[in-house]
Design an enzyme around this catalytic site. Structure first.
Site, PDB file in Angstrom:
ATOM      1  N   LYS B  56       0.847  -1.198   0.000  1.00 25.10           N
ATOM      2  CA  LYS B  56       0.000   0.000   0.000  1.00 25.10           C
ATOM      3  C   LYS B  56       0.886   1.253   0.000  1.00 25.10           C
ATOM      4  O   LYS B  56       1.955   1.255   0.635  1.00 25.10           O
ATOM      5  CB  LYS B  56      -0.872  -0.045   1.253  1.00 25.10           C
ATOM      6  CG  LYS B  56      -1.946   1.028   1.350  1.00 25.10           C
ATOM      7  CD  LYS B  56      -2.794   0.773   2.612  1.00 25.10           C
ATOM      8  CE  LYS B  56      -3.922   1.772   2.759  1.00 25.10           C
ATOM      9  NZ  LYS B  56      -4.744   1.484   3.972  1.00 25.10           N
ATOM     10  N   SER B 131      -9.574   1.489   3.052  1.00 25.12           N
ATOM     11  CA  SER B 131      -8.726   2.277   2.192  1.00 25.12           C
ATOM     12  C   SER B 131      -7.659   1.473   1.441  1.00 25.12           C
ATOM     13  O   SER B 131      -7.036   2.006   0.521  1.00 25.12           O
ATOM     14  CB  SER B 131      -8.032   3.359   3.027  1.00 25.12           C
ATOM     15  OG  SER B 131      -7.151   2.772   3.961  1.00 25.12           O
ATOM     16  N   SER B 155      -9.623  -0.889   7.254  1.00 30.83           N
ATOM     17  CA  SER B 155      -9.092  -0.647   5.909  1.00 30.83           C
ATOM     18  C   SER B 155      -8.413  -1.830   5.238  1.00 30.83           C
ATOM     19  O   SER B 155      -8.091  -1.763   4.054  1.00 30.83           O
ATOM     20  CB  SER B 155      -8.105   0.519   5.937  1.00 30.83           C
ATOM     21  OG  SER B 155      -8.800   1.741   5.973  1.00 30.83           O
TER      22      SER B 155
END
Lengths: 88, 471
Positions: B56, B131, B155
């Protein structure tokens, strides 16, 4: 609040942000309902412990690497607009 | 399998699918190829030899993009490597790309990225969740066997549920946060997305364990998987009533009830119980998380990295102009909210009160775990929603996290595993089963998930887009 947070907001964005802000806060008013008498605030889920390490020098970032992402660099310094005194 | 062969497969799938999905912000094919060749030449092979993975965009890999999905950090390249990533590299895993995400991890759909929305591989018109949007979509499309994400309020788990993959948030402190760009420091956890709980375990065994570079990392030995269990006899599974409301979306309820039947069939005893403070969790979470975010994001001021906009030419003017222009709408909302709840006069009524409610939430869980071994619940209140559907209503977006934030506030380990699909408009949309355990019982949660997956096939199902091309 915006000036406290050092945010210069574009004029056109302010009404929508203000509306969202009001809506969110009013939705969160239920927080006041719970009886929290006697409850200790929980700021971190795990028990704190002292953290120490051996007192020995170790290599950190080099100046070049630390400054590589700087928007403006002068020598080995981050450059910012002049704060004290008159013209440079 | 050689590292080079595994890399070639990954790059081929990225080439084929990522133009449609948009999971990755950067692919380092050359760097990965050099690393794979080096690994194949080496005589000793690490625990994750040759396994490609993506990270990420809020985790640092030296020299790679770490934009956090934000214009504020566009072009920012990390000066060092996160501890979790370094441990993976040391065990032979090969980082090949940087995954898209909601800006600074603020969002539950992936749409808050400054660099475009990632699309859900099951239905390109829908959100992958967030996310960790790119990480989940990349694993769902089988571009990589696993990805790192971060989970502050859900997330990792929520996008895992919406993309039909396995997503794990460890106990707070089990994985070092060093090199994870901070959002909510008392909530942030590095998590793993993979196609099975067994693969999560292999990765977690490598990335967990104390780290002197993170003062909040738990002083514990690295995670070790529990022995395989052939059934769940003797296991008490709690079903919190608050997580199964009468108006729970039928598309979620049906697969969930099937999953609970499966757990029962495996020998688990299901026990209904209450977590009464749950209804305050969203408010407590968004007060605590925005407070911490407003503090953590104070560092983006145009001085040391990232964007800079001159404004009126003064130093203060430069700070405000930079921040006002380079943060996206959701970041602005959260900074304002966090600043408000921490400000003099409002601190006690909002921030301090939220911390007390957080204590009450933790106590609910602790009382529950006196009675049961794990809790089972849905991960997300709905399957994947359409891109744009919730974007104009921040509160509706916050409610996506209603089933994941309580565990984050309490710092507990939780996993989302695929448990079936809901059919809608002719497409199948994955649904996630969430399993939650007591603090530091990561091995228990994962072993239950592994047992469930050994008895079911849901985690093997592929999105139609890739089903033809992936064996």
């Amino acid at each position: 609040m915006a000036s406290l947070a050092r945010l210069s907001l574009p004029e056109h964005a302010v009404p929508a942000l203000a509306r969202d802000f009001e809506a969110i806060l009013s939705a969160f008013h239920g927080l006041a309902e719970l009886d929290v008498e006697g409850l200790e605030p929980l700021s971190s889920p795990t028990a704190a412990h002292d953290v120490t390490r051996e007192d020995r020098a170790r290599t950190g970032l080099s100046p070049d690497s630390a400054l590589a992402n700087a928007p403006q660099r002068v020598g080995d310094w981050f450059a910012v607009p002049k704060v004290i005194g008159g013209d440079a | 399998m050689s590292a080079r062969a595994a890399l070639a497969t990954a790059l081929d799938r990225i080439e084929r699918y990522d133009e449609d999905i948009g999971a990755l912000l950067e692919v380092d094919a050359a760097g990965a190829a050099a690393r794979a060749a080096e690994l194949d030449r080496s005589e000793s092979h690490g625990a994750l030899h040759g396994m490609p993975f993506v990270v990420k965009a809020n985790m640092c890999i030296e020299g790679r993009i770490a934009s956090c999905g934000s214009r504020m950090l566009e072009g920012y390249r990390a000066p060092y490597t996160a501890s979790a990533v370094q441990r993976l590299i040391d065990e032979g895993a090969v980082p090949i790309g940087i995954a898209n995400m909601d800006e600074f991890a603020f969002g539950s759909s992936g749409e808050n990225s400054s660099f475009g929305s990632t699309r859900n591989p099951w239905d390109l018109s829908r959100a992958p969740g967030g996310s960790s949007s790119g990480s989940a979509a990349a694993v769902a499309a089988r571009m990589v066997p696993f990805a790192l994400g971060s989970d502050t309020g859900g997330s990792v788990r929520q996008p895992a549920a919406l993309c039909g993959v396995t997503g794990y948030k460890p106990t707070y402190g089990v994985v070092s946060r060093h090199g994870l760009i901070a959002f909510g420091s008392s909530l942030d956890a590095v998590g793993v997305l993979a196609t099975s709980a067994a693969d999560v375990e292999r990765v977690l065994a490598v990335i967990s364990g104390a780290d002197e570079r993170d003062a909040t990392s738990a002083l514990r030995a690295p995670f070790e998987p529990a022995p395989a269990r052939t059934d769940l006899r003797g296991l008490r599974v709690g079903l919190p009533r608050e997580y199964f409301p009468a108006d729970l979306d039928g598309r979620v309820r049906q697969p969930l009830e099937q999953a609970l039947d499966d757990l029962r069939r495996l020998g688990a005893e299901l026990v209904e119980l209450d977590l009464p403070t749950t209804r305050h969790a969203i408010a407590a979470y968004y007060v605590v998380a925005t407070a911490e975010a407003s503090s953590n994001l104070a560092r983006y001021d145009g001085v040391r990295y990232g964007a800079r906009i001159a404004g009126d030419g003064s130093l203060q003017g430069m700070f405000a102009a930079t921040r006002g222009a380079a943060f996206g709408a959701e970041a602005l909302r959260r900074i304002l909210l966090g600043t408000y709840v921490l400000s003099s006069g409002y601190y006690d009524a909002w921030y301090l009160r939220a911390l007390k409610v957080r204590r009450a939430i933790l106590r609910d869980f602790q009382a529950a775990f006196e009675r049961v071994d794990v809790l089972a619940a849905p991960t997300s209140p709905t399957p994947a929603f359409r891109l744009g559907e919730k974007l104009s209503d921040p509160l509706a977006m916050y409610l996506c996290d209603v089933l994941t934030v309580p565990t984050s506030l309490a710092g507990l380990p939780a996993i989302s595993v695929p448990c079936g699909c809901a059919a809608e408009d002719g497409v199948e949309l994955p649904v996630g089963l969430q399993l939650i355990g007591p603090a530091f019982e990561d091995a228990r949660v994962l072993s239950v998930a592994r047992c469930y997956q050994a008895a079911t096939e849901h985690h093997r199902r592929l999105p139609p887009l890739v089903a033809g091309g992936v064996a």
